[in-house]
Design a protein around this motif. Structure first.
Motif, PDB file in Angstrom:
ATOM      1  N   ARG A 256       7.073   7.226  22.850  1.00 41.97           N
ATOM      2  CA  ARG A 256       6.919   5.790  23.042  1.00 41.97           C
ATOM      3  C   ARG A 256       5.449   5.401  23.017  1.00 41.97           C
ATOM      4  O   ARG A 256       4.573   6.195  23.350  1.00 41.97           O
ATOM      5  CB  ARG A 256       7.540   5.384  24.373  1.00 41.97           C
ATOM      6  CG  ARG A 256       9.020   5.698  24.487  1.00 41.97           C
ATOM      7  CD  ARG A 256       9.535   5.367  25.863  1.00 41.97           C
ATOM      8  NE  ARG A 256       9.344   3.957  26.194  1.00 41.97           N
ATOM      9  CZ  ARG A 256       9.591   3.442  27.396  1.00 41.97           C
ATOM     10  NH1 ARG A 256      10.032   4.217  28.372  1.00 41.97           N
ATOM     11  NH2 ARG A 256       9.390   2.155  27.622  1.00 41.97           N
ATOM     12  N   ALA A 257       5.194   4.166  22.607  1.00 42.03           N
ATOM     13  CA  ALA A 257       3.832   3.629  22.619  1.00 42.03           C
ATOM     14  C   ALA A 257       3.514   3.200  24.039  1.00 42.03           C
ATOM     15  O   ALA A 257       3.954   2.135  24.493  1.00 42.03           O
ATOM     16  CB  ALA A 257       3.719   2.465  21.645  1.00 42.03           C
ATOM     17  N   GLN A 258       2.794   4.036  24.775  1.00 36.93           N
ATOM     18  CA  GLN A 258       2.459   3.732  26.153  1.00 36.93           C
ATOM     19  C   GLN A 258       1.234   4.542  26.552  1.00 36.93           C
ATOM     20  O   GLN A 258       0.783   5.428  25.837  1.00 36.93           O
ATOM     21  CB  GLN A 258       3.625   4.057  27.091  1.00 36.93           C
ATOM     22  CG  GLN A 258       4.001   5.535  27.094  1.00 36.93           C
ATOM     23  CD  GLN A 258       5.161   5.836  28.017  1.00 36.93           C
ATOM     24  OE1 GLN A 258       5.835   4.946  28.500  1.00 36.93           O
ATOM     25  NE2 GLN A 258       5.396   7.110  28.265  1.00 36.93           N
ATOM     26  N   MET A 259       0.704   4.231  27.715  1.00 41.53           N
ATOM     27  CA  MET A 259      -0.497   4.910  28.186  1.00 41.53           C
ATOM     28  C   MET A 259      -0.517   4.869  29.705  1.00 41.53           C
ATOM     29  O   MET A 259      -0.375   3.812  30.312  1.00 41.53           O
ATOM     30  CB  MET A 259      -1.750   4.225  27.613  1.00 41.53           C
ATOM     31  CG  MET A 259      -3.067   4.849  28.053  1.00 41.53           C
ATOM     32  SD  MET A 259      -4.490   3.897  27.453  1.00 41.53           S
ATOM     33  CE  MET A 259      -4.292   4.093  25.686  1.00 41.53           C
ATOM     34  N   LYS A 260      -0.666   6.043  30.323  1.00 43.58           N
ATOM     35  CA  LYS A 260      -0.819   6.136  31.762  1.00 43.58           C
ATOM     36  C   LYS A 260      -1.921   7.153  32.042  1.00 43.58           C
ATOM     37  O   LYS A 260      -1.674   8.350  32.140  1.00 43.58           O
ATOM     38  CB  LYS A 260       0.492   6.562  32.433  1.00 43.58           C
ATOM     39  CG  LYS A 260       0.401   6.627  33.957  1.00 43.58           C
ATOM     40  CD  LYS A 260       1.702   7.127  34.558  1.00 43.58           C
ATOM     41  CE  LYS A 260       1.588   7.254  36.070  1.00 43.58           C
ATOM     42  NZ  LYS A 260       2.821   7.816  36.672  1.00 43.58           N
ATOM     43  N   LEU A 261      -3.137   6.631  32.148  1.00 44.57           N
ATOM     44  CA  LEU A 261      -4.302   7.487  32.346  1.00 44.57           C
ATOM     45  C   LEU A 261      -4.608   7.589  33.831  1.00 44.57           C
ATOM     46  O   LEU A 261      -4.781   6.577  34.507  1.00 44.57           O
ATOM     47  CB  LEU A 261      -5.514   6.935  31.602  1.00 44.57           C
ATOM     48  CG  LEU A 261      -5.356   6.755  30.083  1.00 44.57           C
ATOM     49  CD1 LEU A 261      -6.641   6.219  29.482  1.00 44.57           C
ATOM     50  CD2 LEU A 261      -4.961   8.064  29.421  1.00 44.57           C
ATOM     51  N   ILE A 262      -4.674   8.830  34.327  1.00 45.17           N
ATOM     52  CA  ILE A 262      -4.994   9.094  35.731  1.00 45.17           C
ATOM     53  C   ILE A 262      -6.328   9.829  35.785  1.00 45.17           C
ATOM     54  O   ILE A 262      -6.500  10.869  35.149  1.00 45.17           O
ATOM     55  CB  ILE A 262      -3.893   9.937  36.400  1.00 45.17           C
ATOM     56  CG1 ILE A 262      -2.524   9.251  36.267  1.00 45.17           C
ATOM     57  CG2 ILE A 262      -4.213  10.198  37.864  1.00 45.17           C
ATOM     58  CD1 ILE A 262      -1.370  10.108  36.757  1.00 45.17           C
ATOM     59  N   ASN A 263      -7.260   9.277  36.540  1.00 43.26           N
ATOM     60  CA  ASN A 263      -8.600   9.872  36.681  1.00 43.26           C
ATOM     61  C   ASN A 263      -9.224  10.154  35.316  1.00 43.26           C
ATOM     62  O   ASN A 263      -9.717  11.250  35.052  1.00 43.26           O
ATOM     63  CB  ASN A 263      -8.539  11.158  37.508  1.00 43.26           C
ATOM     64  CG  ASN A 263      -8.138  10.901  38.947  1.00 43.26           C
ATOM     65  OD1 ASN A 263      -8.285   9.792  39.446  1.00 43.26           O
ATOM     66  ND2 ASN A 263      -7.617  11.915  39.612  1.00 43.26           N
ATOM     67  N   ALA A 264      -9.177   9.148  34.453  1.00 43.86           N
ATOM     68  CA  ALA A 264      -9.717   9.304  33.097  1.00 43.86           C
ATOM     69  C   ALA A 264     -11.214   9.005  33.090  1.00 43.86           C
ATOM     70  O   ALA A 264     -11.688   8.095  33.775  1.00 43.86           O
ATOM     71  CB  ALA A 264      -8.989   8.357  32.139  1.00 43.86           C
ATOM     72  N   CYS A 265     -11.961   9.772  32.286  1.00 45.82           N
ATOM     73  CA  CYS A 265     -13.401   9.569  32.135  1.00 45.82           C
ATOM     74  C   CYS A 265     -13.741   9.445  30.656  1.00 45.82           C
ATOM     75  O   CYS A 265     -13.099  10.080  29.811  1.00 45.82           O
ATOM     76  CB  CYS A 265     -14.187  10.732  32.737  1.00 45.82           C
ATOM     77  SG  CYS A 265     -14.021  10.902  34.520  1.00 45.82           S
ATOM     78  N   HIS A 266     -14.753   8.647  30.359  1.00 43.92           N
ATOM     79  CA  HIS A 266     -15.248   8.568  28.987  1.00 43.92           C
ATOM     80  C   HIS A 266     -15.925   9.899  28.666  1.00 43.92           C
ATOM     81  O   HIS A 266     -16.874  10.302  29.357  1.00 43.92           O
ATOM     82  CB  HIS A 266     -16.234   7.410  28.850  1.00 43.92           C
ATOM     83  CG  HIS A 266     -16.592   7.097  27.430  1.00 43.92           C
ATOM     84  ND1 HIS A 266     -17.431   7.915  26.685  1.00 43.92           N
ATOM     85  CD2 HIS A 266     -16.223   6.079  26.608  1.00 43.92           C
ATOM     86  CE1 HIS A 266     -17.569   7.391  25.477  1.00 43.92           C
ATOM     87  NE2 HIS A 266     -16.839   6.292  25.405  1.00 43.92           N
ATOM     88  N   PRO A 267     -15.484  10.639  27.647  1.00 41.02           N
ATOM     89  CA  PRO A 267     -16.002  11.996  27.398  1.00 41.02           C
ATOM     90  C   PRO A 267     -17.519  12.051  27.228  1.00 41.02           C
ATOM     91  O   PRO A 267     -18.183  12.915  27.820  1.00 41.02           O
ATOM     92  CB  PRO A 267     -15.274  12.421  26.120  1.00 41.02           C
ATOM     93  CG  PRO A 267     -14.071  11.554  26.042  1.00 41.02           C
ATOM     94  CD  PRO A 267     -14.450  10.258  26.668  1.00 41.02           C
ATOM     95  N   LEU A 268     -18.063  11.143  26.422  1.00 35.90           N
ATOM     96  CA  LEU A 268     -19.502  11.173  26.156  1.00 35.90           C
ATOM     97  C   LEU A 268     -20.295  10.753  27.388  1.00 35.90           C
ATOM     98  O   LEU A 268     -21.341  11.333  27.690  1.00 35.90           O
ATOM     99  CB  LEU A 268     -19.820  10.264  24.970  1.00 35.90           C
ATOM    100  CG  LEU A 268     -19.092  10.615  23.663  1.00 35.90           C
ATOM    101  CD1 LEU A 268     -19.433   9.618  22.573  1.00 35.90           C
ATOM    102  CD2 LEU A 268     -19.443  12.019  23.207  1.00 35.90           C
ATOM    103  N   LEU A 269     -19.788   9.747  28.108  1.00 40.53           N
ATOM    104  CA  LEU A 269     -20.462   9.320  29.329  1.00 40.53           C
ATOM    105  C   LEU A 269     -20.427  10.424  30.384  1.00 40.53           C
ATOM    106  O   LEU A 269     -21.401  10.632  31.126  1.00 40.53           O
ATOM    107  CB  LEU A 269     -19.788   8.055  29.870  1.00 40.53           C
ATOM    108  CG  LEU A 269     -20.386   7.449  31.140  1.00 40.53           C
ATOM    109  CD1 LEU A 269     -21.813   6.996  30.897  1.00 40.53           C
ATOM    110  CD2 LEU A 269     -19.535   6.284  31.638  1.00 40.53           C
ATOM    111  N   LEU A 270     -19.316  11.153  30.435  1.00 41.46           N
ATOM    112  CA  LEU A 270     -19.188  12.265  31.376  1.00 41.46           C
ATOM    113  C   LEU A 270     -20.240  13.333  31.102  1.00 41.46           C
ATOM    114  O   LEU A 270     -20.912  13.821  32.022  1.00 41.46           O
ATOM    115  CB  LEU A 270     -17.782  12.865  31.280  1.00 41.46           C
ATOM    116  CG  LEU A 270     -17.486  14.080  32.167  1.00 41.46           C
ATOM    117  CD1 LEU A 270     -17.481  13.671  33.626  1.00 41.46           C
ATOM    118  CD2 LEU A 270     -16.154  14.710  31.792  1.00 41.46           C
ATOM    119  N   LEU A 271     -20.407  13.699  29.822  1.00 42.97           N
ATOM    120  CA  LEU A 271     -21.402  14.709  29.460  1.00 42.97           C
ATOM    121  C   LEU A 271     -22.814  14.209  29.738  1.00 42.97           C
ATOM    122  O   LEU A 271     -23.675  14.964  30.224  1.00 42.97           O
ATOM    123  CB  LEU A 271     -21.250  15.084  27.984  1.00 42.97           C
ATOM    124  CG  LEU A 271     -19.933  15.763  27.592  1.00 42.97           C
ATOM    125  CD1 LEU A 271     -19.883  16.011  26.091  1.00 42.97           C
ATOM    126  CD2 LEU A 271     -19.754  17.075  28.344  1.00 42.97           C
TER     127      LEU A 271
END
Length: 705
Positions: free
Chosen positions: A301-316
């Motif tokens: 299904r077209a859906q999104m449930k992000l838990i404790n998500a971080c921007h990868p580049l910002l994280l690095l």
């Protein structure tokens, strides 16, 4: 996945992630695959790619080593191997041998147990098998250094034998010639050299006509001439001919080897494909380890449930700078299709959009993402994005005209499989008119069941999100007291732009701020003020909630600690009971041993005495009810009348002693450290010295008598 506009993926910085991934690849095919990373829409393919990366990540975290160490370029060699008439040389065969050896190590590493533990990685070896004939054929021709063996063919072995003989003969003849020239004083300091593969002598130029042979030239200084002696010309010719035959034979051997192995060209290409696949997956796992990434749950299904998500580049970036990255929780589904995020500038609204978009691209391209593993991500077929100033001077489009042109494409092409991101919806025009168009755009996208995130400062969009099904308000929290963004997303409430608060904090004149407030519609100002107060209240609630969670956590820790103390006390009591029980068992065992000793004594006395009835009475008393304490007291009284204790006397061999426990008297036969062997009747006993006291017979009864 189809992106709009053409640079949609670049706007989300997907190209930077690809660059990081490419840096981890070691072999050219893997590098090319990383550079051309595609975003897929087929669930089976996406899950397979994610599982492969996840399993390799487990291998790295467990500090295991999948032996995929072949990194040499081999495309040209494998292409030549499939061309009829092509011949591969020694260096190329060494590379193929290394490839086969590496695949052999991979087959051995991927045993039955690991195939069960890492099924997605094991699947790469499907259709591939270990062919021992390839390395065996190469080893028959080449040694480990890449030199052709003498035994590669009988002809080569014969030629090299002849070469050895001729070189030995040439060396003897040449040394003889050099010796003669040195005696004559004709040879130069270097004595000998080679010219065009032929052995020559070095003589002084003034003596070159004195030496018979073929002139090969002079040194740069013209002081030395190089001459092939007459005596070695024929030998050099024969040697040159044999070396030419050797080269031809080696070429023939390589041609036969190429023909023999060419039938395995598809298998070798498969070997190379396996190494490239594992190298590409390794690069994905390395990148995931840097980002502390995980594999989310994938849904059709077209859906999104992000838990404790971080921007990868910002994280690095933050990790390198020693900063903390605040995670986000983002949810999109059919009942919550569109998030309208409001809040102050530089509060993290655009970063939130880019985080959701970039993570979706990464997942659908088979990359692990920095989210909690319980996160759920669906599959979208289209990704639309509109960020920043898209003014196009070439087509005479203003910022707002370009904005509407993009929105037209969004509304015409959006569907239930579309994910979109719009930064500052409705900006670039009159707030009232732009806000009206923004409402229409949101309604149309919602009716088409597209999912996405929109940022705005318009109050009418915040009001619309509050009563429109499928559209939900969200806010980026802001610390008004310290004038700092908190970068925390809260879903379910609109956010304030903090226009007047920011103006006050930066020191703008108060009368100008008040003048601006008078120009603002009272309802508008009241609503913004209400949002500010609501957000402050929410922050207080969240602060109290965090404090409550802390107290609950401490209470849980204390409860756990108390349970451990209770468990330890129960364990201690169980041990004490067991210890007491063991003491009872030890006492019973001592009683049984003492009873056994007494019974043995009874048997011995019965055999030796004539008064059998006395022995039987003693046995009856021992077995049937005569109290031992009474017997002991009686024995003690009898012994005390007959013997007198001498506590100051040292216990030695021959001493007469009394046992404290049963008041029996015996003679010490031997002293062994802290114990003594005491003879009581016919039975010797091993007794502690502390249980004994020296006695002597009491003479008083005799005197009385």
């Amino acid at each position: 996945m189809r992106g709009y506009p053409e640079n949609a993926f670049t706007q989300l910085e997907f190209d930077k992630v690809i660059g990081l991934l490419t840096n981890y690849t070691r072999i050219q095919p893997a590098k090319e695959r990383a550079e051309n990373l595609r975003v897929h829409t087929k669930k089976e393919y996406i899950i397979r790619e994610l599982k492969q990366a996840h399993e390799y990540l487990l291998i790295l975290r467990q500090q295991q080593h999948l032996p995929n160490d072949f990194t040499a370029p081999l495309q040209r060699e494998l292409k030549l191997l499939g061309i009829p008439g092509a011949v591969l040389v020694a260096e190329q065969w060494l590379l193929i041998a290394r490839l086969c050896d590496n695949l052999q190590q991979i087959f051995r590493w991927m045993d039955a147990e690991r195939r069960q533990s890492f099924p997605a990685l094991a699947e790469i070896l499907d259709g591939c098998y270990e062919e021992k004939k390839i390395p065996e054929a190469i080893q028959q021709v080449l040694d480990e250094t890449g030199a052709v063996k003498d035994t590669a063919s009988p002809e080569l072995q014969h030629i090299r034998q002849q070469l050895y003989k001729k070189r030995h003969e040439l060396r003897r003849v040449f040394e003889r010639v050099v010796g003669k020239l040195q005696k004559a004083g004709f040879s130069a300091d270097i004595a000998e050299s080679f010219s065009n593969g032929r052995r020559v002598v070095a003589v002084f130029s003034e003596h070159k006509r004195m030496v018979k042979g073929i002139y090969h030239g002079e040194s740069d200084s013209r002081k030395t001439a190089f001459i092939e002696p007459e005596e070695t010309i024929e030998l050099n010719n024969e040697l040159y001919s044999l070396e030419n035959e050797e080269r031809q034979e080696i070429h023939r051997i390589f041609r036969e080897l190429t023909t023999e192995i060419s039938v395995y060209a598809p298998l070798l290409r498969e070997y190379y494909r396996v190494t490239a696949d594992y190298d590409f997956i390794r690069a994905k796992a390395k990148l995931a380890m840097d980002m502390d990434a995980h594999m989310p749950v994938i849904s059709d299904r077209a859906q999104m449930k992000l838990i404790n998500a971080c921007h990868p580049l910002l994280l690095l970036y933050n990790r390198a700078a020693g900063k903390k990255t605040i995670p986000l929780n983002i949810t999109l589904h059919d009942d919550q299709r569109i998030l309208v995020i409001s809040g102050p500038n530089a509060g993290g609204k655009t970063v939130t959009m880019k985080t959701a978009g970039l993570l979706q691209l990464m997942v659908q391209s088979g990359l692990l993402v920095p989210v909690h593993p319980d996160s759920e991500m669906g599959i979208f077929r289209q990704l639309f994005i509109h960020m920043g100033d898209t003014q196009n001077l070439a087509f005479e489009l203003s910022t707002y005209s370009s904005h509407l042109l993009h929105m037209k494409h969004f509304m015409e092409n959006a569907n239930g499989k579309t994910l979109f991101f719009i930064d500052e919806l409705g900006s670039g025009s009159d707030p009232n008119l732009g806000g009206a168009f923004a409402e229409v755009i949101l309604e149309e996208l919602s009716h088409k069941h597209a999912q996405g995130i929109v940022t705005t400062h318009y109050l009418n969009l915040k009001v619309m999100a509050n009563h429109t099904r499928g559209v939900v308000n969200a806010a980026m929290l802001f610390d008004e007291a310290n004038l700092q963004p908190l970068y925390q997303l809260v879903i379910g409430k609109p956010g304030s732009s903090y226009t007047f608060a920011i103006a006050e904090r930066i020191g703008l004149s108060r009368h100008l701020i008040n003048k601006a407030r008078k120009l603002v519609d009272e309802n508008h100002f009241s609503l913004d003020k209400l949002l500010n107060r609501t957000e402050r209240d929410l922050q207080e609630v969240q602060k109290e909630r965090a404090e409550l969670q802390k107290l609950l956590k401490e209470n849980s820790a204390l409860k756990k600690q108390m349970e451990q103390v209770v468990q330890q006390e129960k364990h201690r009591q169980d041990l004490e009971m067991l210890r007491e029980k063991n003491k009872m068992n030890a006492t019973q065992l001592a009683y049984l041993k003492d009873m056994e000793r007494k019974l043995r004594q009874v048997v011995t006395d019965y055999k030796k005495t004539d008064d059998k009835q006395e022995v039987i009475r003693n046995l009856r008393d021992l077995l049937f009810g005569k109290k031992e304490s009474v017997a002991v007291k009686k024995m003690a009284g009898k012994v005390n009348k007959q013997y007198r204790e001498l506590p100051d006397h040292e216990i030695r061999a021959g001493s007469m002693v009394k046992l404290h426990k049963n008041h029996q008297v015996g003679t010490v036969k031997e002293v062994r450290g802290k114990r003594a062997i005491v003879q009581i009747g016919q039975l010797p006993l091993n007794v502690n010295l502390s249980d004994l006291v020296v006695v002597e017979k009491n003479l008083q009864p005799e005197a009385e008598k």
